[in-house]
Design a protein around this motif. Structure first.
Motif, short mmCIF file in Angstrom:
data_model
loop_
_atom_site.label_atom_id
_atom_site.label_comp_id
_atom_site.label_asym_id
_atom_site.label_seq_id
_atom_site.Cartn_x
_atom_site.Cartn_y
_atom_site.Cartn_z
N ALA A 95 20.18 21.78 -17.74
CA ALA A 95 20.74 20.59 -17.10
C ALA A 95 21.90 20.96 -16.18
CB ALA A 95 21.19 19.58 -18.16
N VAL A 96 22.77 21.83 -16.64
CA VAL A 96 23.90 22.26 -15.82
C VAL A 96 23.42 23.02 -14.59
CG1 VAL A 96 25.90 23.82 -15.77
CG2 VAL A 96 25.59 22.24 -17.68
N SER A 97 22.42 23.84 -14.75
CA SER A 97 21.89 24.62 -13.62
C SER A 97 21.34 23.72 -12.52
CB SER A 97 20.79 25.57 -14.09
OG SER A 97 21.31 26.54 -14.96
N VAL A 98 20.56 22.71 -12.89
CA VAL A 98 19.98 21.79 -11.91
C VAL A 98 21.08 21.04 -11.16
CG1 VAL A 98 18.59 19.70 -11.59
CG2 VAL A 98 17.76 21.55 -13.05
N VAL A 99 22.00 20.45 -11.90
CA VAL A 99 23.07 19.67 -11.27
C VAL A 99 23.94 20.56 -10.40
CG1 VAL A 99 25.13 18.28 -11.72
CG2 VAL A 99 23.05 17.89 -13.05
N ALA A 100 24.30 21.74 -10.90
CA ALA A 100 25.14 22.65 -10.11
C ALA A 100 24.41 23.11 -8.85
CB ALA A 100 25.55 23.85 -10.96
N ALA A 101 23.16 23.51 -8.99
CA ALA A 101 22.41 24.00 -7.83
C ALA A 101 22.34 22.95 -6.73
CB ALA A 101 21.01 24.45 -8.24
N LEU A 102 22.02 21.72 -7.11
CA LEU A 102 21.89 20.66 -6.10
C LEU A 102 23.24 20.28 -5.50
CD1 LEU A 102 19.16 18.43 -7.76
CD2 LEU A 102 18.90 19.99 -5.82
N ASN A 103 24.29 20.38 -6.28
CA ASN A 103 25.61 20.03 -5.76
C ASN A 103 26.26 21.14 -4.95
OD1 ASN A 103 26.24 17.28 -6.52
ND2 ASN A 103 26.01 18.01 -8.61
N PHE A 104 25.77 22.36 -5.09
CA PHE A 104 26.33 23.47 -4.32
C PHE A 104 25.43 23.91 -3.18
CE2 PHE A 104 28.95 23.87 -8.15
CZ PHE A 104 30.20 23.91 -7.55
N GLY A 105 24.51 23.04 -2.78
CA GLY A 105 23.78 23.27 -1.53
C GLY A 105 22.41 23.88 -1.64
N ALA A 106 21.84 23.99 -2.81
CA ALA A 106 20.48 24.52 -2.92
C ALA A 106 19.49 23.50 -2.36
CB ALA A 106 20.15 24.81 -4.38
N SER A 107 18.38 24.00 -1.89
CA SER A 107 17.31 23.13 -1.39
C SER A 107 16.75 22.31 -2.55
CB SER A 107 16.20 24.00 -0.79
OG SER A 107 15.00 23.28 -0.71
N ALA A 108 16.72 21.00 -2.38
CA ALA A 108 16.19 20.13 -3.43
C ALA A 108 14.71 20.42 -3.68
CB ALA A 108 16.39 18.66 -3.06
N THR A 109 13.99 20.78 -2.65
CA THR A 109 12.57 21.10 -2.81
C THR A 109 12.41 22.37 -3.66
OG1 THR A 109 12.06 20.08 -0.70
CG2 THR A 109 10.42 21.59 -1.60
N THR A 110 13.18 23.39 -3.35
CA THR A 110 13.12 24.63 -4.12
C THR A 110 13.51 24.40 -5.57
OG1 THR A 110 13.54 25.98 -2.17
CG2 THR A 110 14.06 26.97 -4.31
N VAL A 111 14.59 23.67 -5.79
CA VAL A 111 15.03 23.40 -7.16
C VAL A 111 13.98 22.57 -7.89
CG1 VAL A 111 16.81 22.32 -8.60
CG2 VAL A 111 17.48 23.63 -6.59
N SER A 112 13.35 21.64 -7.21
CA SER A 112 12.32 20.81 -7.84
C SER A 112 11.11 21.65 -8.25
CB SER A 112 11.89 19.68 -6.91
OG SER A 112 12.94 18.75 -6.75
N VAL A 113 10.71 22.58 -7.40
CA VAL A 113 9.58 23.46 -7.74
C VAL A 113 9.95 24.35 -8.92
CG1 VAL A 113 8.16 25.38 -6.91
CG2 VAL A 113 8.54 23.37 -5.46
N LEU A 114 11.15 24.91 -8.90
CA LEU A 114 11.59 25.75 -10.02
C LEU A 114 11.73 24.92 -11.30
CD1 LEU A 114 14.24 27.96 -8.20
CD2 LEU A 114 12.07 28.74 -9.19
N ALA A 115 12.14 23.67 -11.16
CA ALA A 115 12.26 22.78 -12.32
C ALA A 115 10.88 22.51 -12.92
CB ALA A 115 12.93 21.47 -11.91
N ALA A 116 9.89 22.28 -12.08
CA ALA A 116 8.53 22.07 -12.59
C ALA A 116 8.03 23.33 -13.29
CB ALA A 116 7.60 21.68 -11.44
N LEU A 117 8.34 24.48 -12.73
CA LEU A 117 7.97 25.75 -13.35
C LEU A 117 8.66 25.91 -14.71
CD1 LEU A 117 6.38 28.39 -12.87
CD2 LEU A 117 8.44 29.31 -11.81
N TYR A 118 9.95 25.59 -14.76
CA TYR A 118 10.69 25.65 -16.02
C TYR A 118 10.04 24.75 -17.07
CZ TYR A 118 14.33 24.67 -19.45
OH TYR A 118 15.01 24.49 -20.62
N LEU A 119 9.73 23.51 -16.69
CA LEU A 119 9.11 22.58 -17.64
C LEU A 119 7.76 23.10 -18.13
CD1 LEU A 119 9.95 19.13 -16.02
CD2 LEU A 119 10.95 20.13 -18.10
N ALA A 120 6.98 23.66 -17.22
CA ALA A 120 5.67 24.21 -17.61
C ALA A 120 5.85 25.33 -18.64
CB ALA A 120 4.92 24.71 -16.39
N PHE A 121 6.82 26.21 -18.40
CA PHE A 121 7.08 27.29 -19.35
C PHE A 121 7.58 26.75 -20.69
CE2 PHE A 121 7.43 30.43 -15.74
CZ PHE A 121 6.43 31.27 -16.19
N ARG A 122 8.43 25.73 -20.65
CA ARG A 122 8.97 25.18 -21.91
C ARG A 122 7.88 24.47 -22.72
NH1 ARG A 122 12.55 27.64 -24.17
NH2 ARG A 122 12.58 25.87 -25.58
#
Length: 162
Positions: A95-122
């Motif tokens: 949760a901290v990683s997602v919020v921090a990444a989006l607030n510090f300028g990461a691409s929302a699309t990239t974070v969303s794809v990585l988030a989907a990958l994370y959920l699939a692995f979990r």
């Protein structure tokens, strides 16, 4: 707050807080709310342990001391209880990683794809834990951890898949 493809590129416009009609995959999953899938994934990851424990405790009639009844679980239900605990343990960093990444300028699309990958692995981790496939479970755990680290580092390393 965060950057992504602007209105001309079919992405999220942080200036107006809206996803555009021609937006790509992560924005189709926003249910009409201008919020990237990465944020929704936090809710999904928070609910995942509750789904797992639902399986572990299915059929249990002792709700007066639910934590004590875990000692009586065996086999797949005991492993589901362990997967439930592990899902809770991995949630804060995610949760901290997602919020921090989006607030510090990461691409929302990239974070969303990585988030989907994370959920699939979990999800795979939980299923493999319950099925007692320890080597594959460890690989799923590692995949989720690496996806989470990639999310956290994405603004610093300028990771942008799209």
């Amino acid at each position: 707050m965060f950057r992504d493809n602007g209105p001309d590129e079919g992405g999220f416009d942080s200036g107006t807080g809206t996803a555009h009609q021609d937006a790509v995959w992560p924005y189709y999953l926003t249910w009409g709310i201008s919020m990237p899938f990465a944020y929704w994934s936090i809710l999904i990851a928070a609910l995942l342990p509750l789904i797992i424990i639902g399986y572990a405790k299915a059929g249990s009639r002792d709700n007066s001391a639910p934590r004590d009844s875990a000692e009586n679980l065996s086999g797949a239900k005991r492993r589901a209880y362990a997967a439930h605990q592990n899902a809770f343990e991995s949630f804060p960093f995610y949760a901290v990683s997602v919020v921090a990444a989006l607030n510090f300028g990461a691409s929302a699309t990239t974070v969303s794809v990585l988030a989907a990958l994370y959920l699939a692995f979990r999800i795979a981790h939980a299923l493999l834990y319950i099925a007692d496939k320890s080597s594959l479970r460890s690989a799923a755990y590692a995949g989720g951890l690496f996806a989470n680290i990639a999310i956290f580092l994405s603004p610093a390393l300028k990771i942008n898949f799209f």
